[in-house]
Write a protein that holds these residues in place. Structure first.
Motif, PDB file in Angstrom:
ATOM      1  N   VAL A  58       0.841  -1.193   0.000  1.00  0.00           N
ATOM      2  CA  VAL A  58       0.000   0.000   0.000  1.00  0.00           C
ATOM      3  C   VAL A  58       0.878   1.246   0.000  1.00  0.00           C
ATOM      4  O   VAL A  58       2.039   1.202   0.423  1.00  0.00           O
ATOM      5  N   ALA A  59       0.311   2.319  -0.465  1.00  0.00           N
ATOM      6  CA  ALA A  59       1.028   3.596  -0.471  1.00  0.00           C
ATOM      7  C   ALA A  59       1.065   4.159   0.946  1.00  0.00           C
ATOM      8  O   ALA A  59       0.068   4.145   1.669  1.00  0.00           O
ATOM      9  N   VAL A  60       2.237   4.627   1.333  1.00  0.00           N
ATOM     10  CA  VAL A  60       2.434   5.243   2.640  1.00  0.00           C
ATOM     11  C   VAL A  60       2.966   6.650   2.400  1.00  0.00           C
ATOM     12  O   VAL A  60       3.943   6.836   1.671  1.00  0.00           O
ATOM     13  N   LEU A  61       2.321   7.613   2.998  1.00  0.00           N
ATOM     14  CA  LEU A  61       2.710   8.999   2.816  1.00  0.00           C
ATOM     15  C   LEU A  61       4.118   9.241   3.342  1.00  0.00           C
ATOM     16  O   LEU A  61       4.454   8.832   4.451  1.00  0.00           O
ATOM     17  N   GLY A  62       4.938   9.872   2.518  1.00  0.00           N
ATOM     18  CA  GLY A  62       6.299  10.212   2.928  1.00  0.00           C
ATOM     19  C   GLY A  62       6.343  11.634   3.444  1.00  0.00           C
ATOM     20  O   GLY A  62       6.236  11.897   4.634  1.00  0.00           O
ATOM     21  N   GLU A  63       6.451  12.569   2.531  1.00  0.00           N
ATOM     22  CA  GLU A  63       6.522  13.983   2.896  1.00  0.00           C
ATOM     23  C   GLU A  63       5.276  14.709   2.402  1.00  0.00           C
ATOM     24  O   GLU A  63       4.669  14.328   1.414  1.00  0.00           O
TER      25      GLU A  63
END
Length: 173
Positions: A58-63
Motif C-alpha cells: 500500500v502507499a504510505v505517505l512520505g513527505e
C-alpha cells in the motif's frame, strides 16, 4: 530489438499466468480447517506450503508540502508491505490466497504474488512473528512460531510414516 534506456523490467515472480484465484486445493483445505481448526492446522499448512500467496503493498505517505493556498499535498509516498499488531502484541505480515480475499480487506492494495516460503521470509525480515493469511476471510489462517521459522528456512512438511514432520533436502555438495 533493444529496450529503450528508460524501460524498466519487472521481476518475474514465477506466477505470470496467475489469475488471482485461490487454488481448489487451498480453498478445500481452508474450508476443512474452518470446521476443525485444532485438528487440521498442520494438514492445512501442508497444502498451503505449495500455494501462491498475495502480499499486499500500500502507499504510505512520505513527505507533505503546503501549497500557496495553504492546503497540504503529498510530496512523496512509498509502497510498503502491511504489518498488523494483534491485541497480544504479536506482529503479523498480511497475505491473501486470492484477489477476492485481498480486496475484501482493502480494495486499493496492490498484490505481490509470492511463494509461502518467500512470505514467511518477508515476515521474519520485517520483524513479524506471524504470517496472517486472509485476515478478512473467508477463513483466517495463522502461521507462527516454529512453523513460520521452518517455512522461512526452506523446510517443508512431509508425510513420514503417517505423521507430518518438517523436512529439508540438503545438497550434499
Amino acid at each position: 530489438m533493444t529496450e529503450p534506456p528508460s524501460a524498466r523490467r519487472l521481476l518475474d515472480t514465477g506466477f505470470g499466468d496467475d489469475d488471482g484465484t485461490a487454488s481448489q486445493a487451498v480453498s478445500d483445505a481452508l474450508t476443512a480447517y474452518d470446521a476443525d481448526p485444532d485438528g487440521l492446522h498442520r494438514e492445512t499448512l501442508a497444502v498451503l506450503q505449495d500455494a501462491r500467496l498475495l502480499v499486499p503493498v500500500v502507499a504510505v505517505l512520505g513527505e507533505v508540502e503546503l501549497g500557496e493556498d495553504g492546503l497540504a499535498r503529498d510530496k512523496t509516498s512509498d509502497m510498503a508491505t502491511v504489518l498488523m499488531r494483534g491485541p497480544g502484541g504479536r506482529t503479523a505480515l498480511l497475505a491473501f490466497t486470492s484477489m477476492a480475499a485481498l480486496q475484501a480487506w482493502r480494495p486499493d492494495a496492490r498484490p505481490v504474488p509470492v511463494s509461502v516460503t518467500a512470505a514467511a521470509e518477508a515476515a521474519r525480515v520485517d520483524g513479524a512473528d506471524t504470517l496472517l493469511v486472509d485476515v478478512a476471510g473467508p477463513v483466517r489462517f495463522v502461521v507462527q512460531d516454529e512453523d513460520l521459522q521452518a517455512l522461512a528456512e526452506g523446510y517443508r512438511l512431509a508425510d513420514l510414516a503417517g505423521r507430518l514432520a518438517w523436512t529439508k533436502v540438503v545438497d550434499p555438495g
